[in-house]
Design an enzyme around this catalytic site. Structure first.
Site, mmCIF file in Angstrom:
data_model
loop_
_atom_site.group_PDB
_atom_site.id
_atom_site.type_symbol
_atom_site.label_atom_id
_atom_site.label_comp_id
_atom_site.label_asym_id
_atom_site.label_seq_id
_atom_site.Cartn_x
_atom_site.Cartn_y
_atom_site.Cartn_z
ATOM 1 N N GLU A 134 -4.348 2.345 -2.284
ATOM 2 C CA GLU A 134 -4.893 1.032 -2.527
ATOM 3 C C GLU A 134 -4.743 0.600 -3.859
ATOM 4 O O GLU A 134 -5.519 1.510 -4.832
ATOM 5 C CB GLU A 134 -6.567 1.172 -1.967
ATOM 6 C CG GLU A 134 -6.759 1.333 -0.512
ATOM 7 C CD GLU A 134 -6.905 -0.278 0.196
ATOM 8 O OE1 GLU A 134 -6.615 -1.035 -0.337
ATOM 9 O OE2 GLU A 134 -7.289 0.018 1.407
ATOM 10 N N GLU A 138 -14.273 -9.123 11.912
ATOM 11 C CA GLU A 138 -15.082 -7.634 11.802
ATOM 12 C C GLU A 138 -16.216 -7.399 12.520
ATOM 13 O O GLU A 138 -16.401 -6.581 13.285
ATOM 14 C CB GLU A 138 -14.891 -7.073 10.513
ATOM 15 C CG GLU A 138 -13.456 -6.813 10.008
ATOM 16 C CD GLU A 138 -13.408 -5.890 8.778
ATOM 17 O OE1 GLU A 138 -14.342 -4.950 8.431
ATOM 18 O OE2 GLU A 138 -12.485 -5.712 8.188
ATOM 19 N N HIS A 185 0.904 -1.248 -0.075
ATOM 20 C CA HIS A 185 -0.005 0.176 0.046
ATOM 21 C C HIS A 185 0.896 1.205 0.063
ATOM 22 O O HIS A 185 0.144 2.433 0.251
ATOM 23 C CB HIS A 185 -0.870 -0.156 1.249
ATOM 24 C CG HIS A 185 -1.964 -0.935 0.986
ATOM 25 N ND1 HIS A 185 -1.927 -2.482 1.381
ATOM 26 C CD2 HIS A 185 -3.427 -0.838 0.567
ATOM 27 C CE1 HIS A 185 -2.907 -3.013 1.229
ATOM 28 N NE2 HIS A 185 -3.805 -2.305 0.787
ATOM 29 N N HIS A 235 -8.020 -8.877 2.613
ATOM 30 C CA HIS A 235 -7.041 -9.380 1.793
ATOM 31 C C HIS A 235 -6.948 -10.986 2.287
ATOM 32 O O HIS A 235 -6.527 -11.372 3.055
ATOM 33 C CB HIS A 235 -5.678 -8.859 1.857
ATOM 34 C CG HIS A 235 -5.677 -7.279 1.620
ATOM 35 N ND1 HIS A 235 -5.711 -6.421 2.901
ATOM 36 C CD2 HIS A 235 -5.694 -6.389 0.696
ATOM 37 C CE1 HIS A 235 -5.815 -5.288 2.550
ATOM 38 N NE2 HIS A 235 -5.771 -5.196 1.291
ATOM 39 N N GLU A 256 -5.835 -2.600 -6.096
ATOM 40 C CA GLU A 256 -6.293 -3.985 -5.679
ATOM 41 C C GLU A 256 -7.219 -4.412 -6.837
ATOM 42 O O GLU A 256 -8.133 -3.977 -7.850
ATOM 43 C CB GLU A 256 -7.404 -3.746 -4.403
ATOM 44 C CG GLU A 256 -6.619 -3.449 -3.302
ATOM 45 C CD GLU A 256 -7.513 -3.515 -1.917
ATOM 46 O OE1 GLU A 256 -6.807 -3.395 -0.872
ATOM 47 O OE2 GLU A 256 -8.397 -3.302 -1.889
ATOM 48 N N CYS A 271 -14.152 -5.844 4.095
ATOM 49 C CA CYS A 271 -13.347 -6.159 2.948
ATOM 50 C C CYS A 271 -11.975 -6.531 3.779
ATOM 51 O O CYS A 271 -11.747 -6.624 4.835
ATOM 52 C CB CYS A 271 -13.086 -5.053 2.335
ATOM 53 S SG CYS A 271 -12.817 -3.426 3.193
ATOM 54 N N HIS A 279 -2.627 -6.090 -5.685
ATOM 55 C CA HIS A 279 -2.664 -7.194 -5.122
ATOM 56 C C HIS A 279 -4.212 -7.758 -4.845
ATOM 57 O O HIS A 279 -5.066 -6.759 -4.994
ATOM 58 C CB HIS A 279 -2.311 -7.126 -3.517
ATOM 59 C CG HIS A 279 -2.803 -5.954 -2.902
ATOM 60 N ND1 HIS A 279 -2.522 -4.600 -3.127
ATOM 61 C CD2 HIS A 279 -3.818 -5.978 -2.078
ATOM 62 C CE1 HIS A 279 -3.202 -3.898 -1.967
ATOM 63 N NE2 HIS A 279 -3.978 -4.542 -1.611
#
Length: 181
Positions: free
Chosen positions: A117, A90, A27, A72, A119, A70, A35
């Site tokens: 970001e 979360e 980032h 990764h 992505e 959200c 990514h």
């Protein structure tokens, strides 16, 4: 372990694996490293979406409204598995099956933190009832709210800085019969 030290999967524009990096390194400005990521939309039977306002301590786009969850996936971890784990971490929501809606590819620089970001974002839709049991983690989530899709689209158009920059693209992947256009 600090989430910024977790590994993410670096990908080419077509989603093919090309390496790995830490979250922190992926980032960094000016461009970030592309990514793999995922964005979860949770929809109730009336077609409303669950939004979360990101916690103030988030390293990217703090206090902005975003989709339900959200994150990764770690290299080698299937997206639906990583998404289910993160949704539980979360929001304390478990056992939601996901429909994969598509991929949203984007790049956005955070004007507050200077981080980027970039992505290859797998968008997943889960269907829940509005009374679904939740335990939002205050280190991740400042607040949650159920919002009509058209109200959200209007807000994204008129006050885009209130929202995470990926949210508009994620919402555009909603199927027409699920509250989308």
């Amino acid at each position: 372990m600090n989430r910024e030290s977790h590994l993410v999967e670096l990908v080419a524009n077509d989603g093919i694996h090309i390496g790995q990096s830490t979250v922190e390194d992926a980032h960094q400005a000016p461009d970030g490293k592309l990514h793999r990521a995922f964005s979860i939309l949770l929809m109730d039977p009336d077609g409303r979406l669950l939004l979360q306002r990101r916690a103030a301590v988030k390293t990217r786009f703090p206090l902005r409204w975003a989709n339900a969850c959200c994150g990764h996936p770690a290299p080698g971890v299937p997206v639906p598995e990583a998404a289910a784990t993160r949704l539980d971490e979360e929001l304390g929501i478990a056992g939601v099956p996901f429909e994969q809606l598509g991929v949203h590819l984007y790049r956005a620089a955070d004007p507050v933190t200077g981080l980027v970001e970039h992505e290859y974002d797998h968008v997943l839709l889960g269907r829940v009832t509005p009374d679904v049991a939740m335990r939002p983690d205050p280190a991740e989530v400042a607040e949650v709210d159920w919002v009509e899709v058209e109200t959200l689209r209007s807000g994204l158009a008129t006050e885009p800085d209130r929202y995470a920059p990926w949210l508009a693209g994620v919402v555009e992947l909603l199927p027409g019969g699920a509250g989308g256009r």
